[in-house]
Design a protein around this motif. Sequence first.
Motif, PDB file in Angstrom:
ATOM      1  N   CYS A  62      -8.837   0.892 -27.733  1.00  0.00           N
ATOM      2  CA  CYS A  62      -9.760   0.170 -27.204  1.00  0.00           C
ATOM      3  C   CYS A  62     -11.237   0.089 -27.654  1.00  0.00           C
ATOM      4  N   GLN A  63     -11.772  -0.974 -27.526  1.00  0.00           N
ATOM      5  CA  GLN A  63     -13.384  -1.022 -27.995  1.00  0.00           C
ATOM      6  C   GLN A  63     -14.234  -0.146 -26.772  1.00  0.00           C
ATOM      7  N   ASP A  64     -13.680   0.133 -25.628  1.00  0.00           N
ATOM      8  CA  ASP A  64     -14.351   0.767 -24.593  1.00  0.00           C
ATOM      9  C   ASP A  64     -13.739   2.219 -24.792  1.00  0.00           C
ATOM     10  N   GLY A 142     -11.855   4.005 -19.761  1.00  0.00           N
ATOM     11  CA  GLY A 142     -12.858   2.763 -19.882  1.00  0.00           C
ATOM     12  C   GLY A 142     -13.364   2.347 -18.595  1.00  0.00           C
ATOM     13  N   GLY A 144     -13.575  -0.862 -17.452  1.00  0.00           N
ATOM     14  CA  GLY A 144     -12.669  -1.808 -16.711  1.00  0.00           C
ATOM     15  C   GLY A 144     -11.596  -0.939 -15.620  1.00  0.00           C
ATOM     16  N   CYS A 145     -11.273  -0.011 -15.875  1.00  0.00           N
ATOM     17  CA  CYS A 145     -10.379   0.528 -15.113  1.00  0.00           C
ATOM     18  C   CYS A 145     -11.098   1.627 -14.208  1.00  0.00           C
ATOM     19  N   GLY A 186      -8.047  -3.956 -14.275  1.00  0.00           N
ATOM     20  CA  GLY A 186      -8.085  -2.426 -14.878  1.00  0.00           C
ATOM     21  C   GLY A 186      -7.200  -2.723 -16.343  1.00  0.00           C
ATOM     22  N   CYS A 187      -6.868  -3.798 -16.608  1.00  0.00           N
ATOM     23  CA  CYS A 187      -5.830  -3.828 -17.817  1.00  0.00           C
ATOM     24  C   CYS A 187      -4.414  -3.409 -17.499  1.00  0.00           C
ATOM     25  N   CYS A 274      -5.986   2.295 -17.169  1.00  0.00           N
ATOM     26  CA  CYS A 274      -5.421   1.257 -17.914  1.00  0.00           C
ATOM     27  C   CYS A 274      -4.013   1.763 -18.848  1.00  0.00           C
ATOM     28  N   ALA A 276      -4.097   1.552 -21.750  1.00  0.00           N
ATOM     29  CA  ALA A 276      -4.773   2.428 -23.071  1.00  0.00           C
ATOM     30  C   ALA A 276      -5.100   3.966 -22.372  1.00  0.00           C
ATOM     31  N   ARG A 278      -5.750   7.124 -22.912  1.00  0.00           N
ATOM     32  CA  ARG A 278      -6.188   7.893 -23.949  1.00  0.00           C
ATOM     33  C   ARG A 278      -6.528   9.305 -23.300  1.00  0.00           C
ATOM     34  N   PRO A 389     -11.469  -7.754 -25.172  1.00  0.00           N
ATOM     35  CA  PRO A 389     -12.413  -8.294 -24.105  1.00  0.00           C
ATOM     36  C   PRO A 389     -12.703  -7.283 -23.087  1.00  0.00           C
ATOM     37  N   LYS A 414     -11.054 -11.047 -19.704  1.00  0.00           N
ATOM     38  CA  LYS A 414      -9.859 -10.193 -19.164  1.00  0.00           C
ATOM     39  C   LYS A 414     -10.164 -10.236 -17.710  1.00  0.00           C
ATOM     40  N   GLY A 437      -6.415  -7.318 -22.818  1.00  0.00           N
ATOM     41  CA  GLY A 437      -7.391  -6.260 -22.716  1.00  0.00           C
ATOM     42  C   GLY A 437      -6.942  -5.052 -23.436  1.00  0.00           C
ATOM     43  N   GLY A 438      -7.824  -4.412 -23.968  1.00  0.00           N
ATOM     44  CA  GLY A 438      -7.502  -3.237 -24.889  1.00  0.00           C
ATOM     45  C   GLY A 438      -7.086  -3.337 -26.259  1.00  0.00           C
TER      46      GLY A 438
HETATM   47  S1  SF4 Z   1      -7.820  -1.185 -22.109  1.00  0.00           S
HETATM   48 FE1  SF4 Z   1      -8.885  -2.481 -20.461  1.00  0.00          FE
HETATM   49  S2  SF4 Z   1      -9.674  -1.035 -19.073  1.00  0.00           S
HETATM   50 FE2  SF4 Z   1      -9.000   0.059 -20.650  1.00  0.00          FE
HETATM   51  S3  SF4 Z   1     -10.570   0.704 -21.735  1.00  0.00           S
HETATM   52 FE3  SF4 Z   1      -9.942  -0.891 -22.608  1.00  0.00          FE
HETATM   53  S4  SF4 Z   1     -11.059  -2.870 -21.652  1.00  0.00           S
HETATM   54 FE4  SF4 Z   1     -11.233  -1.069 -20.373  1.00  0.00          FE
END
Ligand code: SF4
Length: 506
Positions: A62-64, A142, A144-145, A186-187, A274, A276, A278, A389, A414, A437-438
């Motif tokens: 994910c970019q975040d 990230g 979002g979550c 939070g995806c 989320c 993702a 990691r 997103p 998202k 998302g992700g």
């Molecule tokens: S998958 Fe969604 S919540 Fe998780 S880090 Fe990426 S953008 Fe943020």
Amino acid sequence: MEHFEESLLKLIIDTSTNLPPDVRRAVEQAQIREEIGSRAALALETIVENVLLAEEEQGPICQDTGMPTFEVHTPVGANQIVMERQIKAAVAEATRLGKLRTNSVDSLTGKNTGDNLGPGTPVIHFHQWENDEIDVRLILKGGGCENKNIQYSLPMELPGLGKAGRDLDGIRKCIMHAVYQAQGQGCSAGFIGVSIGGDRTSGYQHAKEQLFRHLDDHNPIKELAELESYIMEHANELGVGTMGFGGRISLLGCKIGVQNRLPASFFVSVAYNCWAFRRQGVRIDPRTGEILNWIYKQGTSDLKRKESAGFSDKVKVLRAPISEEEIRALHVGDVVLISGEMHTGRDAIHKYLMDHDAPVSLEGGVLYHCGPVMMKDDEGKWHVKAAGPTTSAREEPYQAEIIQKFGLRVVMGKGGMGAKTLAGLKASGALYLNAIGGAAQYYAKSVEAVDGVDYLEEFGIPEAMWHLQVDGFPAIVTMDSHGNSLHADVDDHSFKKLEEFADPVY
Ligand code: SF4
């Protein structure tokens, strides 16, 4: 400890680009259980494709890439000052290599430090232990979550669930509510770490520590093992689904821990992660700094891409400048492919555009809520390394006015947006598209060229306005120009489901 920094760099890169087998198995199970052909199944296909792409290309899943958080156990006598310096050097190098996004921002000036270093970043917790080896664990969680973490102070009144007391049943209600309130922002589908007790600070930290447990471990406390099973069974009845599209799977993992509390306080703290998810860890030789073994690589997984990965049938193509007629012809649930020009814009850009002109014409255009990972090559050309997103809800105070002021036809992100934006879409003839998302690698592949960038110096890479040429960039209409919102519908439906869990179980 000659190799310690190099080992840390390997750990960071692997965490960012390679989803651990236990997390893959959870995603695989979700795919098996989700309804074939549903929006959630489509989102899961895209997620799987993205996970496989990230591994193949060694790009961020994910970019975040979140707030890098290290939990480090060291033998007696180990020099933690040197280790901290080397961890920071590895973080800066991973950022330079595009494996971590530049995520450290001065909270007062908004200035991005550009290397993920600064007061409070990265987070490093040292613990001494009596083992001979160094144990380093890393989680990249990230924003979002992180924004969907929640803390409850019992007793309290919970929407839809009634009174939650200072007992196991009150804790159960808090956790069910935590899954509901995250919706798709939070995806989802997500993983939750829960802490019972502690104080406000230690509660959140302990909740995050639960996320370091193996997904298939067994809680040694009988009551908590039962509660984990209960939550895994029933949270999935809420119907939030992958990305909040509705569906059978809303939660992929639940780990609950307990610590003592003050007599006057009773906190239940929930760390929402989320899909993702990691997190990775290594055992390190304290003499050489070399990796002895990896902590979360046991077992295999069988994630496979499908031929139709992503969005194959019944798609509509949109190319800017888009007409109002094209927008009015689309409805919630339609799948759209964007081609041509698109502009990124998130928090800083939205705030800025309220009082300023846009640097380029946005008439009939597409605004993408995204903070990409970008790299410049030796010839000074920019390339997109990850471009999923970001959470759109943060732009709710601005969005309707920005759409109207600049004549935008599409905003994409998202997690959906609120009533003010929905009314704005209807009034202006615009759409909200939900990208997955992700799915940062998947979307980066759809970007053909970077036409330019504005406000890079002022806002930094994630917050700048990037002008992109894309081809076949897929997303789903979740808010249309006729006043319909899939997000509002899923929220209503899942709230009704939540109310079914109001009666005591314990
Ligand atoms: S998958 Fe969604 S919540 Fe998780 S880090 Fe990426 S953008 Fe943020």
